[in-house]
Write a protein that holds these residues in place. Structure first.
Motif, PDB file in Angstrom:
ATOM      1  N   ARG A  59       0.834  -1.209   0.000  1.00  0.00           N
ATOM      2  CA  ARG A  59       0.000   0.000   0.000  1.00  0.00           C
ATOM      3  C   ARG A  59       0.867   1.256   0.000  1.00  0.00           C
ATOM      4  NH1 ARG A  59      -3.736  -3.220   2.502  1.00  0.00           N
ATOM      5  NH2 ARG A  59      -2.852  -3.068   4.587  1.00  0.00           N
ATOM      6  N   ARG A  60       1.955   1.263   0.768  1.00  0.00           N
ATOM      7  CA  ARG A  60       2.859   2.425   0.777  1.00  0.00           C
ATOM      8  C   ARG A  60       3.497   2.614  -0.594  1.00  0.00           C
ATOM      9  NH1 ARG A  60       4.004   0.375   5.882  1.00  0.00           N
ATOM     10  NH2 ARG A  60       5.790  -0.777   5.096  1.00  0.00           N
ATOM     11  N   THR A  61       3.896   1.522  -1.221  1.00  0.00           N
ATOM     12  CA  THR A  61       4.497   1.597  -2.551  1.00  0.00           C
ATOM     13  C   THR A  61       3.502   2.141  -3.567  1.00  0.00           C
ATOM     14  OG1 THR A  61       5.991  -0.237  -2.057  1.00  0.00           O
ATOM     15  CG2 THR A  61       5.598   0.236  -4.383  1.00  0.00           C
ATOM     16  N   VAL A  62       2.288   1.639  -3.517  1.00  0.00           N
ATOM     17  CA  VAL A  62       1.255   2.101  -4.446  1.00  0.00           C
ATOM     18  C   VAL A  62       0.974   3.588  -4.222  1.00  0.00           C
ATOM     19  CG1 VAL A  62      -1.207   1.893  -5.030  1.00  0.00           C
ATOM     20  CG2 VAL A  62       0.208  -0.153  -4.814  1.00  0.00           C
ATOM     21  N   ALA A  63       0.888   4.006  -2.973  1.00  0.00           N
ATOM     22  CA  ALA A  63       0.642   5.422  -2.679  1.00  0.00           C
ATOM     23  C   ALA A  63       1.776   6.280  -3.230  1.00  0.00           C
ATOM     24  CB  ALA A  63       0.486   5.637  -1.177  1.00  0.00           C
ATOM     25  N   GLY A  64       3.004   5.821  -3.079  1.00  0.00           N
ATOM     26  CA  GLY A  64       4.149   6.559  -3.613  1.00  0.00           C
ATOM     27  C   GLY A  64       4.102   6.641  -5.130  1.00  0.00           C
ATOM     28  N   GLN A  65       3.719   5.554  -5.767  1.00  0.00           N
ATOM     29  CA  GLN A  65       3.600   5.549  -7.226  1.00  0.00           C
ATOM     30  C   GLN A  65       2.477   6.483  -7.686  1.00  0.00           C
ATOM     31  OE1 GLN A  65       5.622   4.134  -9.474  1.00  0.00           O
ATOM     32  NE2 GLN A  65       6.899   3.580  -7.759  1.00  0.00           N
ATOM     33  N   GLN A  66       1.369   6.480  -6.962  1.00  0.00           N
ATOM     34  CA  GLN A  66       0.268   7.373  -7.317  1.00  0.00           C
ATOM     35  C   GLN A  66       0.684   8.834  -7.177  1.00  0.00           C
ATOM     36  OE1 GLN A  66      -2.800   5.811  -4.737  1.00  0.00           O
ATOM     37  NE2 GLN A  66      -3.667   4.548  -6.371  1.00  0.00           N
ATOM     38  N   ASN A  67       1.432   9.136  -6.119  1.00  0.00           N
ATOM     39  CA  ASN A  67       1.926  10.507  -5.942  1.00  0.00           C
ATOM     40  C   ASN A  67       2.878  10.887  -7.070  1.00  0.00           C
ATOM     41  OD1 ASN A  67       0.466  10.922  -3.596  1.00  0.00           O
ATOM     42  ND2 ASN A  67       2.126  10.260  -2.266  1.00  0.00           N
ATOM     43  N   ALA A  68       3.751   9.978  -7.460  1.00  0.00           N
ATOM     44  CA  ALA A  68       4.695  10.252  -8.555  1.00  0.00           C
ATOM     45  C   ALA A  68       3.934  10.482  -9.864  1.00  0.00           C
ATOM     46  CB  ALA A  68       5.688   9.094  -8.700  1.00  0.00           C
ATOM     47  N   ILE A  69       2.903   9.689 -10.104  1.00  0.00           N
ATOM     48  CA  ILE A  69       2.088   9.855 -11.318  1.00  0.00           C
ATOM     49  C   ILE A  69       1.399  11.216 -11.297  1.00  0.00           C
ATOM     50  CG2 ILE A  69      -0.014   9.041 -12.474  1.00  0.00           C
ATOM     51  CD1 ILE A  69       0.902   6.174 -11.673  1.00  0.00           C
TER      52      ILE A  69
END
Length: 107
Positions: A59-69
């Motif tokens: 979930r932390r990784t996905v949140a980081g990826q969403q923020n980067a996107i």
């Protein structure tokens, strides 16, 4: 974010699959009403904790990826706006040049 080698990913996948197989066996025992031994209960707790930990990390990784996107999309929108502005400035400049008086050279 850390990069893992393919071998490390395969090991992690194998470990996860083994853990999940053990979870299925332990949960099947519990569902049938079989009392779990202390070691089995401890193993069940350890496996569930590991699954929670992996889920939280994902979930932390996905949140980081969403923020980067989202940041990339904002940069793209800003760049597109700058391009439109530059094109409009160029068009105005070209229009101004058309209406400017020109010096005519007589031979």
């Amino acid at each position: 974010m850390t990069r893992r080698t393919m071998a490390a990913r395969r090991r992690a996948t194998a470990d996860r699959n083994a853990r999940r197989e053990a979870l299925l066996v332990l949960l099947d025992q519990a569902q049938r009403g079989t009392t779990l031994a202390r070691a089995e209960a401890a193993l069940l707790l350890a496996h569930v904790t590991a699954e929670w930990s992996e889920a939280d990390e994902l979930r932390r990784t996905v949140a980081g990826q969403q923020n980067a996107i989202q940041r990339a999309e904002e940069r793209i929108r800003a760049a597109e706006a700058a391009i439109v502005e530059a094109e409009q400035d160029a068009a105005r400049s070209a229009a101004d040049r058309v209406h400017e008086p020109r010096e005519v050279q007589v031979p």
